[in-house]
Design a protein around this motif. Sequence first.
Motif, short mmCIF file in Angstrom:
data_model
loop_
_atom_site.label_atom_id
_atom_site.label_comp_id
_atom_site.label_asym_id
_atom_site.label_seq_id
_atom_site.Cartn_x
_atom_site.Cartn_y
_atom_site.Cartn_z
N PRO A 142 0.88 -1.11 -0.09
CA PRO A 142 -0.08 -0.11 0.06
C PRO A 142 0.74 1.16 0.05
O PRO A 142 0.19 2.44 -0.14
N ASN A 143 2.04 0.98 0.44
CA ASN A 143 3.07 2.26 0.50
C ASN A 143 3.56 2.48 -1.08
O ASN A 143 3.84 1.95 -2.02
N PRO A 144 3.15 4.15 -1.30
CA PRO A 144 3.43 4.49 -2.83
C PRO A 144 4.94 4.42 -3.17
O PRO A 144 5.16 4.35 -4.43
N ASP A 145 5.74 4.34 -2.16
CA ASP A 145 7.40 4.05 -2.66
C ASP A 145 7.72 2.72 -2.56
O ASP A 145 8.87 2.43 -2.67
N GLY A 146 6.82 1.79 -2.38
CA GLY A 146 7.06 0.23 -2.27
C GLY A 146 7.38 -0.06 -0.94
O GLY A 146 7.36 0.55 -0.17
N PHE A 147 7.50 -1.47 -1.11
CA PHE A 147 7.93 -2.21 0.16
C PHE A 147 9.01 -3.10 -0.10
O PHE A 147 9.09 -3.94 -0.89
N PHE A 148 10.17 -3.28 0.79
CA PHE A 148 11.35 -3.95 0.98
C PHE A 148 10.87 -5.12 1.98
O PHE A 148 10.85 -4.68 3.25
N ARG A 149 11.10 -6.22 1.70
CA ARG A 149 11.39 -7.25 2.85
C ARG A 149 12.64 -8.10 2.70
O ARG A 149 12.95 -8.57 1.50
N TYR A 150 13.35 -7.97 3.50
CA TYR A 150 14.76 -8.69 3.67
C TYR A 150 14.60 -9.97 4.27
O TYR A 150 13.76 -10.02 5.53
N GLU A 151 15.16 -10.89 3.57
CA GLU A 151 15.05 -12.25 4.51
C GLU A 151 16.74 -12.80 4.68
O GLU A 151 17.32 -12.65 3.51
N PHE A 152 17.26 -13.29 5.97
CA PHE A 152 18.46 -13.64 5.97
C PHE A 152 18.27 -15.17 6.34
O PHE A 152 17.89 -15.17 7.44
N ILE A 153 18.94 -15.95 5.66
CA ILE A 153 18.59 -17.43 5.94
C ILE A 153 20.07 -18.16 6.28
O ILE A 153 20.84 -18.03 5.51
N VAL A 154 20.34 -18.50 7.44
CA VAL A 154 21.77 -18.88 8.05
C VAL A 154 21.89 -20.46 8.16
O VAL A 154 20.79 -20.80 8.60
N ASP A 155 23.17 -20.72 7.78
CA ASP A 155 23.14 -22.14 7.69
C ASP A 155 23.98 -22.63 9.16
O ASP A 155 24.39 -21.50 10.02
N ASP A 156 24.49 -23.87 9.16
CA ASP A 156 25.18 -24.33 10.30
C ASP A 156 26.50 -23.68 10.63
O ASP A 156 26.79 -23.61 11.82
#
Length: 538
Positions: A20-34
């Motif tokens: 809904p944000n006129p400037d868009g939306f950022f979703r960051y995901e950090f997937i960590v291994d062993d």
Amino acid sequence: MLISLALCFNLITLISFSSPNPDGFFRYEFIVDDDGFTLVRINYVSDAEYGSSWVMVPKFSNWLNYTIRGRIYSWILGDPESYTGSQYFFYEILEFHFVSVERRFEMVIEYNFSTAAMIIEPNGIFYSPQIGFKKGSGFEAAVTFPSTFKANLNEALALGSLGSYGPERHLSNSSFVIFRNIPPFENLLRIEIGFRVNREPNIVDLESGVFRFSTVRRYESYAWRILNLYNATYDRFVNLFNVTLLPSSDSRKITVRFFLPDFYSLMSIGGYVPFTGGSMGDIYINFVFTRYVEGYLEVIALHELVHHFLWKAGISPENLLWFHEGMAQYVSLEIADEIGYEGVNMIRQETESNIHNLKAAIGENFGFLKDWTLSSTPRDLNTLYTAAYYVVSRLAEDYGGLEYYAKFFRLMSGKTVEDNAALCYYLSLAANEPVADKLNAWGFNIPDLYTHMPLIKGIEEAVSAIDPYNPLLQPFRRLINTLYKGVLSGKRIIAGSMQLYFLFILILARFTPLIALLVYSSILFTVVMIVLKVKGVF
């Protein structure tokens, strides 16, 4: 690795969301291994028919992007300072312009970060790469850990420019931490999370020359980086400090270790060397600095090594901590600069900026350095380190740089310097002129022993001439050394009477055999007289 990690966690990441944000939306995901290796995924969505935005991406490592919906019709890579007002050495800005399909645009960026989660079992710290995007955009971030990791939600923060923000606790657990509702003015952030790992560390001991590095195996390459640096600079240090660190046995090798700092002091300590039981301990280096510009880690490692050389050369950190720290920073920067590390100029600029701010705040009265000990910090550490470096570096500028200090250590070879007055004396000898006026202008209030140089040299020659193997002379030798050190320190000495004290000590030292003969003869005569009296001879 990147593709396999993405497939393993797609159940978590393929949740659709709108913007809904006129400037868009950022979703960051950090997937960590062993092993702490992390896949970074940035998903951007916008409901605008067309628009533009920007996001930070790595400058020196590979990244990929793909458009899920819509089309990017132009893009550029720019300098972060133009977008944020600050420099980010490891990053650049991807600015992109897009058109959507049915008012929907979606793009994904992915890259790997090998040490986002740093682990020295059982402790771990996740410290994200730099998060940066167009201000005003929506934002959330999630970190996913392996099941054997236990994230501490009390040590989980999104660190913004103007504040710190905790996770959404009702959506987070020990292996999944999510941050939402970050204020829209925060567009430059890092995420830090403390965690524990339920397994034993796999320790390897690496040896090279007089050094040993004890590390978890996953960081073996970083350990070799330090060992190779130490061996490459060892001869340079030997020539500078006029001593070696050769151990008497393998068990006495200089041992180096990485450590992970406390959650709240992530980068406040670069390294340290414990001083206990009257000797220098192992060298500890903050692993977080492996992520800095080349040169930062090396300066820290050299700084801690200098402490060992100073101790071996006869300067204890107990009473001269300011000189230890000032020398460690000055020498480490000079040697690292000779090697040509890029980060050295950055460190110098930071240091000179600190010096400028310190002088603007308090002038050049650094007398508080005299009171800096292992158990007492009269000012904040930044002030103490900055002032100590300033004094040491400015003396070097005036008298010949590292060669000035090389001469200093040659002149004090075989001696122990335990106070500022004696330190000033040998600094003056190396300079071929008194430096007491300079130190006193900086607030040290030190007596100028250099004016008594002929007497001091005479005392040292006379003491060295006393037979060290004659047990009858040793009490006198110890007494003379005690008196000499007391006068050198300048403590409890009446102003203007120092020359008389030195003269008295010189006479004692030169005539020690005669004085010993007189003393022992007097004692023997007294004992004989007492015995004769007891026996009634007279």
